[in-house]
Scaffold this motif. Sequence first.
Motif, PDB file in Angstrom:
ATOM      1  N   THR A 243      38.415  28.696  28.769  1.00 26.64           N
ATOM      2  CA  THR A 243      38.387  30.151  28.646  1.00 26.64           C
ATOM      3  C   THR A 243      38.216  30.729  30.045  1.00 26.64           C
ATOM      4  OG1 THR A 243      37.404  30.005  26.456  1.00 26.64           O
ATOM      5  CG2 THR A 243      37.225  32.119  27.581  1.00 26.64           C
ATOM      6  N   VAL A 244      39.050  31.702  30.386  1.00 23.95           N
ATOM      7  CA  VAL A 244      39.092  32.264  31.731  1.00 23.95           C
ATOM      8  C   VAL A 244      38.628  33.713  31.705  1.00 23.95           C
ATOM      9  CG1 VAL A 244      40.613  32.841  33.660  1.00 23.95           C
ATOM     10  CG2 VAL A 244      41.071  30.814  32.282  1.00 23.95           C
ATOM     11  N   SER A 245      37.751  34.046  32.665  1.00 23.59           N
ATOM     12  CA  SER A 245      37.338  35.431  32.845  1.00 23.59           C
ATOM     13  C   SER A 245      37.299  35.723  34.343  1.00 23.59           C
ATOM     14  CB  SER A 245      35.952  35.649  32.233  1.00 23.59           C
ATOM     15  OG  SER A 245      35.481  36.938  32.541  1.00 23.59           O
ATOM     16  N   ILE A 246      37.986  36.787  34.756  1.00 24.89           N
ATOM     17  CA  ILE A 246      37.992  37.190  36.161  1.00 24.89           C
ATOM     18  C   ILE A 246      37.523  38.630  36.232  1.00 24.89           C
ATOM     19  CG2 ILE A 246      39.382  37.541  38.231  1.00 24.89           C
ATOM     20  CD1 ILE A 246      41.324  35.428  37.103  1.00 24.89           C
ATOM     21  N   SER A 247      36.481  38.849  37.032  1.00 20.97           N
ATOM     22  CA  SER A 247      35.932  40.196  37.172  1.00 20.97           C
ATOM     23  C   SER A 247      35.280  40.347  38.534  1.00 20.97           C
ATOM     24  CB  SER A 247      34.900  40.447  36.064  1.00 20.97           C
ATOM     25  OG  SER A 247      34.323  41.722  36.207  1.00 20.97           O
ATOM     26  N   GLY A 248      35.697  41.375  39.261  1.00 20.25           N
ATOM     27  CA  GLY A 248      35.068  41.681  40.538  1.00 20.25           C
ATOM     28  C   GLY A 248      35.019  40.532  41.525  1.00 20.25           C
ATOM     29  N   GLY A 249      36.086  39.767  41.647  1.00 22.64           N
ATOM     30  CA  GLY A 249      36.125  38.665  42.586  1.00 22.64           C
ATOM     31  C   GLY A 249      35.383  37.426  42.126  1.00 22.64           C
ATOM     32  N   GLU A 250      35.023  37.374  40.838  1.00 20.23           N
ATOM     33  CA  GLU A 250      34.350  36.195  40.300  1.00 20.23           C
ATOM     34  C   GLU A 250      35.186  35.608  39.169  1.00 20.23           C
ATOM     35  OE1 GLU A 250      29.945  35.783  39.853  1.00 20.23           O
ATOM     36  OE2 GLU A 250      30.475  35.694  37.722  1.00 20.23           O
ATOM     37  N   LEU A 251      35.349  34.285  39.209  1.00 25.32           N
ATOM     38  CA  LEU A 251      36.084  33.545  38.197  1.00 25.32           C
ATOM     39  C   LEU A 251      35.088  32.717  37.403  1.00 25.32           C
ATOM     40  CD1 LEU A 251      38.676  32.186  36.963  1.00 25.32           C
ATOM     41  CD2 LEU A 251      38.569  30.594  38.899  1.00 25.32           C
ATOM     42  N   SER A 252      35.106  32.864  36.086  1.00 29.75           N
ATOM     43  CA  SER A 252      34.279  32.051  35.197  1.00 29.75           C
ATOM     44  C   SER A 252      35.198  31.207  34.332  1.00 29.75           C
ATOM     45  CB  SER A 252      33.405  32.918  34.291  1.00 29.75           C
ATOM     46  OG  SER A 252      32.459  33.625  35.048  1.00 29.75           O
ATOM     47  N   LEU A 253      34.950  29.904  34.322  1.00 30.79           N
ATOM     48  CA  LEU A 253      35.704  28.979  33.482  1.00 30.79           C
ATOM     49  C   LEU A 253      34.735  28.354  32.497  1.00 30.79           C
ATOM     50  CD1 LEU A 253      37.808  27.138  36.225  1.00 30.79           C
ATOM     51  CD2 LEU A 253      38.506  29.065  34.784  1.00 30.79           C
ATOM     52  N   THR A 254      35.022  28.493  31.221  1.00 29.26           N
ATOM     53  CA  THR A 254      34.180  27.913  30.166  1.00 29.26           C
ATOM     54  C   THR A 254      34.985  26.840  29.473  1.00 29.26           C
ATOM     55  OG1 THR A 254      33.146  30.083  29.859  1.00 29.26           O
ATOM     56  CG2 THR A 254      32.781  28.432  28.139  1.00 29.26           C
ATOM     57  N   ASP A 255      34.473  25.599  29.492  1.00 32.11           N
ATOM     58  CA  ASP A 255      35.223  24.501  28.899  1.00 32.11           C
ATOM     59  C   ASP A 255      34.992  24.408  27.396  1.00 32.11           C
ATOM     60  OD1 ASP A 255      32.823  23.136  28.452  1.00 32.11           O
ATOM     61  OD2 ASP A 255      33.141  21.681  30.050  1.00 32.11           O
ATOM     62  N   GLU A 256      35.570  23.395  26.783  1.00 32.95           N
ATOM     63  CA  GLU A 256      35.508  23.218  25.326  1.00 32.95           C
ATOM     64  C   GLU A 256      34.096  22.935  24.821  1.00 32.95           C
ATOM     65  OE1 GLU A 256      38.336  20.118  25.691  1.00 32.95           O
ATOM     66  OE2 GLU A 256      39.944  21.318  24.815  1.00 32.95           O
ATOM     67  N   HIS A 257      33.190  22.564  25.740  1.00 30.68           N
ATOM     68  CA  HIS A 257      31.799  22.269  25.378  1.00 30.68           C
ATOM     69  C   HIS A 257      30.864  23.392  25.808  1.00 30.68           C
ATOM     70  CE1 HIS A 257      33.228  18.296  24.372  1.00 30.68           C
ATOM     71  NE2 HIS A 257      33.805  18.238  25.541  1.00 30.68           N
ATOM     72  N   ASP A 258      31.420  24.562  26.075  1.00 31.63           N
ATOM     73  CA  ASP A 258      30.694  25.773  26.492  1.00 31.63           C
ATOM     74  C   ASP A 258      29.974  25.628  27.830  1.00 31.63           C
ATOM     75  OD1 ASP A 258      31.542  27.286  24.326  1.00 31.63           O
ATOM     76  OD2 ASP A 258      29.893  26.586  23.071  1.00 31.63           O
ATOM     77  N   LYS A 259      30.417  24.699  28.673  1.00 32.36           N
ATOM     78  CA  LYS A 259      29.890  24.586  30.028  1.00 32.36           C
ATOM     79  C   LYS A 259      30.623  25.611  30.883  1.00 32.36           C
ATOM     80  CE  LYS A 259      29.195  21.535  33.921  1.00 32.36           C
ATOM     81  NZ  LYS A 259      29.395  20.213  34.493  1.00 32.36           N
ATOM     82  N   ILE A 260      29.864  26.434  31.606  1.00 32.87           N
ATOM     83  CA  ILE A 260      30.442  27.511  32.404  1.00 32.87           C
ATOM     84  C   ILE A 260      30.359  27.149  33.884  1.00 32.87           C
ATOM     85  CG2 ILE A 260      30.289  29.938  33.051  1.00 32.87           C
ATOM     86  CD1 ILE A 260      28.947  30.417  30.292  1.00 32.87           C
ATOM     87  N   LEU A 261      31.494  27.246  34.564  1.00 33.80           N
ATOM     88  CA  LEU A 261      31.551  27.065  36.009  1.00 33.80           C
ATOM     89  C   LEU A 261      31.964  28.392  36.620  1.00 33.80           C
ATOM     90  CD1 LEU A 261      33.378  23.628  36.212  1.00 33.80           C
ATOM     91  CD2 LEU A 261      30.945  24.067  36.528  1.00 33.80           C
ATOM     92  N   LYS A 262      31.264  28.799  37.668  1.00 36.01           N
ATOM     93  CA  LYS A 262      31.556  30.084  38.308  1.00 36.01           C
ATOM     94  C   LYS A 262      32.020  29.864  39.736  1.00 36.01           C
ATOM     95  CE  LYS A 262      28.716  32.836  35.376  1.00 36.01           C
ATOM     96  NZ  LYS A 262      28.224  34.153  35.215  1.00 36.01           N
ATOM     97  N   TYR A 263      33.032  30.654  40.109  1.00 35.25           N
ATOM     98  CA  TYR A 263      33.630  30.592  41.436  1.00 35.25           C
ATOM     99  C   TYR A 263      33.751  32.006  41.977  1.00 35.25           C
ATOM    100  CZ  TYR A 263      35.015  25.866  40.100  1.00 35.25           C
ATOM    101  OH  TYR A 263      35.004  24.565  39.688  1.00 35.25           O
ATOM    102  N   LYS A 264      33.715  32.119  43.305  1.00 37.60           N
ATOM    103  CA  LYS A 264      33.972  33.407  43.964  1.00 37.60           C
ATOM    104  C   LYS A 264      35.265  33.277  44.756  1.00 37.60           C
ATOM    105  CE  LYS A 264      29.180  34.768  44.336  1.00 37.60           C
ATOM    106  NZ  LYS A 264      28.997  35.889  43.512  1.00 37.60           N
ATOM    107  N   ARG A 265      36.023  34.381  44.801  1.00 45.75           N
ATOM    108  CA  ARG A 265      37.292  34.362  45.520  1.00 45.75           C
ATOM    109  C   ARG A 265      37.028  34.043  46.988  1.00 45.75           C
ATOM    110  NH1 ARG A 265      42.302  35.264  44.404  1.00 45.75           N
ATOM    111  NH2 ARG A 265      42.023  36.379  42.467  1.00 45.75           N
ATOM    112  N   ALA A 266      37.778  33.077  47.515  1.00 44.85           N
ATOM    113  CA  ALA A 266      37.576  32.637  48.891  1.00 44.85           C
ATOM    114  C   ALA A 266      38.543  33.289  49.862  1.00 44.85           C
ATOM    115  CB  ALA A 266      37.703  31.106  48.975  1.00 44.85           C
TER     116      ALA A 266
END
Length: 127
Positions: free
Chosen positions: A103-126
Motif C-alpha cells: 500500500t502506497v501513500s505519498i504526502s508532503g515529500g514522505e513516502l509510506s509503504l505498508t506491506d502485506e503484514h502491516d509493516k510500515i516503512l517510511k522514506y523522505k524524498r531525497a
Amino acid sequence: MLAVVALLVSCSNKSSIVGRWQQDNGPYALEFFKDGTFGFGDNAMSFDGKYSFVDDTHMKMEFSGGFHTLGGQIAVSPSPDAGLKATLSSGLLSMQPPSTNTTVSISGGELSLTDEHDKILKYKRAN
C-alpha cells in the motif's frame, strides 16, 4: 468535474513515486524509475526489480534474482513455497519474498509503504 478529480488522484501516486527516497531513520535508499523499475539498497548491498500499480494506492513490487554486494553478486531464486532461497558462506542475509503487494501513500515529500503484514516503512524524498 468529479471524474477529472478522480483521474488526478489516481495518477498522483503513480507519477509522484518516481525519484529517489531515503529511509526515515535508516540507511536504505529506494529509487523508482519511470520505466517501472526500482533499486533498493545502502552502501554495502543493493538489489532491483520491477513495480506496477494495481490500483490507485496499491503497488506490486517484483524483486530481481540477485543482490549486488560489496563482494559481488549473491544468486537468489524463488523457492516452490514462494519464499526466497539464497546461499551465503558467511554472515546473515535477510530477504523479501520475490514479490509483494504494497500500500502506497505519498504526502508532503514522505513516502509510506505498508506491506502485506502491516509493516510500515517510511522514506523522505531525497531529490
